[in-house]
Design a protein around this motif. Sequence first.
Motif, PDB file in Angstrom:
ATOM      1  N   VAL A 233     -39.289  70.872  22.261  1.00 56.61           N
ATOM      2  CA  VAL A 233     -39.579  69.500  22.668  1.00 56.61           C
ATOM      3  C   VAL A 233     -38.887  69.153  23.986  1.00 56.61           C
ATOM      4  O   VAL A 233     -37.695  69.422  24.159  1.00 56.61           O
ATOM      5  CB  VAL A 233     -39.179  68.502  21.562  1.00 56.61           C
ATOM      6  N   PRO A 234     -39.606  68.551  24.940  1.00 59.74           N
ATOM      7  CA  PRO A 234     -38.951  68.063  26.163  1.00 59.74           C
ATOM      8  C   PRO A 234     -37.984  66.923  25.827  1.00 59.74           C
ATOM      9  O   PRO A 234     -38.259  66.121  24.925  1.00 59.74           O
ATOM     10  CB  PRO A 234     -40.128  67.552  27.013  1.00 59.74           C
ATOM     11  N   PRO A 235     -36.861  66.833  26.538  1.00 58.65           N
ATOM     12  CA  PRO A 235     -35.838  65.825  26.217  1.00 58.65           C
ATOM     13  C   PRO A 235     -36.376  64.394  26.199  1.00 58.65           C
ATOM     14  O   PRO A 235     -36.000  63.604  25.328  1.00 58.65           O
ATOM     15  CB  PRO A 235     -34.795  66.016  27.328  1.00 58.65           C
ATOM     16  N   GLU A 236     -37.256  64.054  27.153  1.00 52.24           N
ATOM     17  CA  GLU A 236     -37.724  62.662  27.208  1.00 52.24           C
ATOM     18  C   GLU A 236     -38.593  62.309  26.001  1.00 52.24           C
ATOM     19  O   GLU A 236     -38.574  61.168  25.522  1.00 52.24           O
ATOM     20  CB  GLU A 236     -38.489  62.396  28.515  1.00 52.24           C
ATOM     21  N   LEU A 237     -39.333  63.283  25.482  1.00 51.61           N
ATOM     22  CA  LEU A 237     -40.148  63.017  24.297  1.00 51.61           C
ATOM     23  C   LEU A 237     -39.296  62.938  23.039  1.00 51.61           C
ATOM     24  O   LEU A 237     -39.567  62.142  22.140  1.00 51.61           O
ATOM     25  CB  LEU A 237     -41.220  64.093  24.134  1.00 51.61           C
ATOM     26  N   LEU A 238     -38.243  63.757  22.980  1.00 50.48           N
ATOM     27  CA  LEU A 238     -37.313  63.657  21.852  1.00 50.48           C
ATOM     28  C   LEU A 238     -36.663  62.276  21.837  1.00 50.48           C
ATOM     29  O   LEU A 238     -36.565  61.637  20.777  1.00 50.48           O
ATOM     30  CB  LEU A 238     -36.252  64.748  21.948  1.00 50.48           C
ATOM     31  N   ASP A 239     -36.257  61.797  22.995  1.00 47.19           N
ATOM     32  CA  ASP A 239     -35.644  60.471  23.088  1.00 47.19           C
ATOM     33  C   ASP A 239     -36.621  59.389  22.625  1.00 47.19           C
ATOM     34  O   ASP A 239     -36.246  58.476  21.875  1.00 47.19           O
ATOM     35  CB  ASP A 239     -35.211  60.195  24.524  1.00 47.19           C
ATOM     36  N   ARG A 240     -37.872  59.499  23.024  1.00 45.14           N
ATOM     37  CA  ARG A 240     -38.885  58.518  22.628  1.00 45.14           C
ATOM     38  C   ARG A 240     -39.101  58.532  21.107  1.00 45.14           C
ATOM     39  O   ARG A 240     -39.173  57.484  20.460  1.00 45.14           O
ATOM     40  CB  ARG A 240     -40.190  58.838  23.360  1.00 45.14           C
TER      41      ARG A 240
END
Length: 319
Positions: A233-240
């Motif tokens: 998972v890309p970090p920005e999508l994990l954060d979302r």
Amino acid sequence: MPHGLGLGTAGIAGLYTEVTDEQAYEAVSAAWQRGIRYYDTAPHYGLGVSERRLGAVLREHPREQYTLSTKVGRRLEPSSDGGDDLAHGFAVPATHRRVWDFTADGIRRTLDASLERLGVNRVDIVYLHDPDDHAEQAFREACPALEKLRSEGVVGAIGAGMNQAEMLTRFVRETDVDVVLCAGRYTLLDQSALTELLPAAVARGVSVVIGGAFNSGLLADPKPGATYDYAAVPPELLDRALRMQAVAERHGISLRAAALAFCAAHPAVTSVLVGARSAAEVHDCADQFATPVPAAFWQELRESGLLPAHAPVPAEDPS
């Protein structure tokens, strides 16, 4: 057309990790027990293992009581190479190899082999499976072949199943498909199917089945190391996803319940497929699908910029 919650059966064929015949049997039996009556499979899933395991359970039930779909486009040929199939994602022996084949003859041969593995004489839906790199042959040869099979009564409905929305939109607009299966492109994290595919399906009266509601794991359990579209998972999508999970917890529901409810809310969508490899996972998905999601949850998602205002949510007029 299928309605409500459906069971996708890549998981029972050992997707990523081994699943025994008994575990697979218990998973499909649990789905039947929970009232699930739509089952989707494919030769690709475990080199035919999914179809054989699914058929073993379904033959215990009256054929007219369930909806069954399989796929064509990857023909299986016997292989003596040995080893396992993990390079293609399945923890099963590599007894066969996959051959891309969207010819009319290949379509019919592939479907005949699926019917034999499933132990049935017809399927309700047959999808062209991932024709991304075979568009010309899919439209020119495979679609007419499927229409002929439909006219002969071998299949009830025809369509295409893909992990993208663009070519599915073309199938909806340019061919006589009854249904499309869109995986991963209409979720809480990715609404790309909302731009053209879903409106086109409504306009043409084509049913849409949504797969990949959890984007291959991230929305089921967002945490570092989770998968998104079968990759890290890309970090920005994990954060979302973590922010969405926090909103869900504030409203007393799971993110899984919200993810399934969102997929089912669009008027073009007739069914949402969930993948499961055990009876426990099936029961959890059925529980989550039956969980009402409060209107305040959707409102907070929108106000926090986590969900577009134009995406329909449950109990709301999408127009």
